[in-house]
Design an enzyme around this catalytic site. Structure first.
Site, PDB file in Angstrom:
ATOM      1  N   ASP A 312      -8.116  42.502  12.353  1.00 25.30           N
ATOM      2  CA  ASP A 312      -8.413  42.385  13.774  1.00 25.30           C
ATOM      3  C   ASP A 312      -8.968  43.745  14.209  1.00 25.30           C
ATOM      4  OD1 ASP A 312      -8.283  41.454  16.506  1.00 25.30           O
ATOM      5  OD2 ASP A 312      -6.544  42.769  16.714  1.00 25.30           O
ATOM      6  N   ASP A 504      -2.259  42.481  15.284  1.00 29.23           N
ATOM      7  CA  ASP A 504      -1.140  42.981  16.069  1.00 29.23           C
ATOM      8  C   ASP A 504      -0.799  42.145  17.299  1.00 29.23           C
ATOM      9  OD1 ASP A 504      -3.415  43.738  17.613  1.00 29.23           O
ATOM     10  OD2 ASP A 504      -2.198  45.262  18.613  1.00 29.23           O
ATOM     11  N   ASP A 508      -3.316  37.002  17.458  1.00 26.83           N
ATOM     12  CA  ASP A 508      -3.391  37.108  16.002  1.00 26.83           C
ATOM     13  C   ASP A 508      -2.316  36.292  15.295  1.00 26.83           C
ATOM     14  OD1 ASP A 508      -5.553  38.879  16.012  1.00 26.83           O
ATOM     15  OD2 ASP A 508      -4.230  40.597  16.335  1.00 26.83           O
TER      16      ASP A 508
END
Length: 632
Positions: A312, A504, A508
């Site tokens: 990410d 995080d 996600d």
């Protein structure tokens, strides 16, 4: 006496075997060798029945285990009259459970240490009173003023009220030196206060605090059984076949059935049964010392085989704390006015940019409005009504649905834009930027050195911003403007597997669960991300993801080495025993040495001081300097 009684109750077969052995020695001493033979052989038959029933149950469940060789060895020694060897094999099987328990305890030392240190008591200072009262940590409420005495564990997450203090955070982050905090800093539960008493203001309940969440993860990790334990069972059929062929050939060539028993005695499979679980528990312990909680040994095995890593962007490759650079009002709106409206709406958003807008409004001293009619569309924006005014804030595509005159801002590389409309009229573009982590490029390079050559970035941000960050850190494959479902689909489409996903945030969580191994940046990440991940990094340090993969590779290598060491030594002893060189009793004793050698080799996965001295793959992963503590 109580210790011996407890050990006997915990390991009844081992206790019974020792008792039978001592009784046999007494019978031998008084001149009754025949009674010794009947005692040992009869006890061996009982063990065969007990273990045989358990073996049949496992076979019905579809598992062919290596214990069949031990049962055959016991039967063979009974039939040829090698009753001393019978008892030694039984002792080996019973002692193997105790030995495994010791090895497990040694390997899980760092994991269980967290459980033993869980804070139980808090000293609450009632309003208007200087005298603290002791209450269970579970009764602390948000906002309570707490006294933390010297060398005590902080019971819940809180904000430091005292002017300054030093805390030992080794059990949380691995930081060996005391960490200095000032008034207003966040203090995490589980850290140990220094030499002076301090006061903190509770910011979370005990169940929601950092330490209790870590304890829950540790308990899950410690209770898990590594799927790689089945790795030894993969060798069950061929290893059993090889042992029976060698034993049968020795009997056929020599014409002596004792040879058959002598070969099977040294073919007992305890080394293979113990090697994998001991190694992977050691790897989990090593990961915990490095600030990584791994939810099972099977996760380490998959980490060691990974071929693709997916990141990410916001909060993972970047620090996740963007700051407002520019405010570009439109259509006659005032900058402070629209910033105040944006911040008022962003109060109801979970997006990382919301905190930046709120911080900018607070810095300018703007008053925020509240409402009961705010709605967030995840990954898009927030719609809120303040009195008669409708405010829409978020992505350009989201805002332009209500304000067709909205247009994209001219952004520099790495900048982010938040758009806002008031009553259907485009009002402002707020420009922010998020700094790339100092060690992001080094982490991507470390993954490549570990054999994870494919790197991908998935983000909901605009493509120019995503491409800018990807070029900075060395990632070549980028998917921008992704919704959570798009990320899941993108990970599922990757062919180079296994896939590691590092993220995080709340958005996600689905893709962390969908990846072969999900790694959550748990220091500031959401609970949802941590719960759905297979491993959680307890520090705000991206490089720990690469170190987790390195530990996984080291651990898998050591586990396989230990298995093959056990196989090699056992086959060598079988070949020697086939020539009648090793009597059954001596062979049983030699097999105990094989057990010991295999377990000691597997315990190397714990790492010890290898990481500190810079040896091994994991030790060469560059770690970030400790991040500055977040302000509340």
């Amino acid at each position: 006496m109580s210790t011996l009684r407890g050990a006997a109750l915990r390991f009844p077969l081992l206790a019974a075997t020792l008792l039978v052995g001592l009784t046999g020695l007494l019978l031998w001493a008084v001149g009754l060798p025949v009674a010794v033979q009947w005692l040992f052989s009869g006890f061996g038959v009982i063990v065969v029945v007990i273990e045989g029933v358990a073996m049949v149950r496992r076979m019905r469940a579809g598992t062919v285990g290596l214990d069949v060789l031990a049962i055959l060895a016991i039967i063979a020694t009974i039939l040829v009259g090698e009753y001393v060897a019978t008892l030694i094999i039984v002792l080996m099987l019973a002692g193997g459970a105790a030995l495994e328990d010791y090895a497990d305890g040694r390997a899980k030392r760092e994991l269980t240490a967290l459980l033993a240190r869980a804070p139980q008591i808090a000293h609450r200072i009632p309003a208007g009173d200087d005298e603290a009262e002791d209450i269970p940590a579970t009764q602390v409420q948000v906002g309570d003023l707490l006294l933390v005495r010297p060398a005590e564990i902080v019971p819940v997450d809180g904000t430091l009220v005292s002017e300054s203090a030093a805390f030992d955070e080794a059990s949380l982050t691995g930081e060996s030196l005391p960490v200095e905090h000032r008034a207003g800093d966040t203090v995490l539960s589980g850290s140990v206060n220094g030499q002076g008493a301090v006061t903190i203001r509770a910011s979370a309940l005990a169940v929601d605090s950092q330490y209790q969440q870590i304890v829950a993860l540790v308990a899950e990790a410690a209770a898990s059984k590594a799927p790689v334990v089945r790795l030894a069972d993969r060798y069950a059929v061929p290893f059993t076949a090889v042992a029976l062929v060698i034993a049968g050939a020795a009997w056929f060539v020599s014409g002596d059935p004792v040879r058959f028993a002598e070969v099977l005695v040294v073919a007992t499979p305890c080394p293979l049964l113990l090697a994998a679980p001991v190694a992977f528990l050691g790897g989990m312990s090593r990961a915990a010392r490095n600030g990584i909680i791994v939810k099972g040994g099977g996760v380490l095995e998959t980490l060691g085989r990974a071929r693709t890593v997916v990141f990410d962007k916001t909060g993972t490759l970047t620090y996740g704390m963007p700051s407002i650079n520019r405010i570009l009002p439109e259509n006659g709106f005032d900058a402070d006015e629209v910033l105040g409206l944006a911040a008022s709406a962003e109060q109801y958003s979970s997006h990382v940019l919301a905190a930046s807008v709120l911080a900018a409004a607070q810095t300018r001293g703007l008053d925020l409005q509240s409402t009961e009619t705010a709605t967030e569309v995840p990954a898009h924006g927030v719609t809120a009504r303040f009195g008669s005014r409708e405010v829409v804030v978020g992505k350009l595509s989201f805002v332009s649905e209500r304000a067709p005159d909205a247009y994209p801002a001219d952004l520099a590389g790495g900048e982010l834009a938040i758009y806002l409309a008031v009553d259907g009229e485009y009002a402002v573009c707020i420009v922010a930027s998020d700094q790339v982590r100092d060690n992001a490029a080094a982490t991507v390079a470390a993954f490549d050195r570990l054999g994870v050559h494919e790197s991908v970035m998935l983000t909901g941000d605009a493509r120019p911003t995503a491409n800018h960050v990807a070029r900075q850190v060395g990632i070549t494959r980028v998917r921008a403007e992704c919704l959570p479902a798009d990320k899941v689909a993108a990970v599922g489409a990757i062919r180079e597997r296994p896939v590691i996903m590092v993220g995080d945030g709340v958005n996600d969580a689905p893709v962390l669960a969908a990846a072969d191994v999900g790694i959550a940046m748990g220091a500031r990440g959401s609970t949802a991300a941590s719960e759905s991940a297979d491993a959680v990094i307890l520090l705000d340090d991206l490089s720990r993801a690469a170190r987790a993969a390195a530990i996984g590779r080291d651990t898998t290598r050591i586990a396989l080495q230990s298995i093959w060491l056990g196989i090699g030594l056992s086959v060598a002893l079988m070949i020697v025993a086939a020539f009648g060189v090793i009597p059954a009793t001596v062979g049983a004793l030699l097999q105990e040495l094989v057990d010991l050698a295999t377990i000691l080799n597997a315990l190397r996965a714990i790492g010890g001081r290898k990481d500190v001295r810079g040896r091994g793959v994991a030790a060469r992963i560059p770690l970030a300097p400790r991040p500055q503590p977040a302000r509340s």
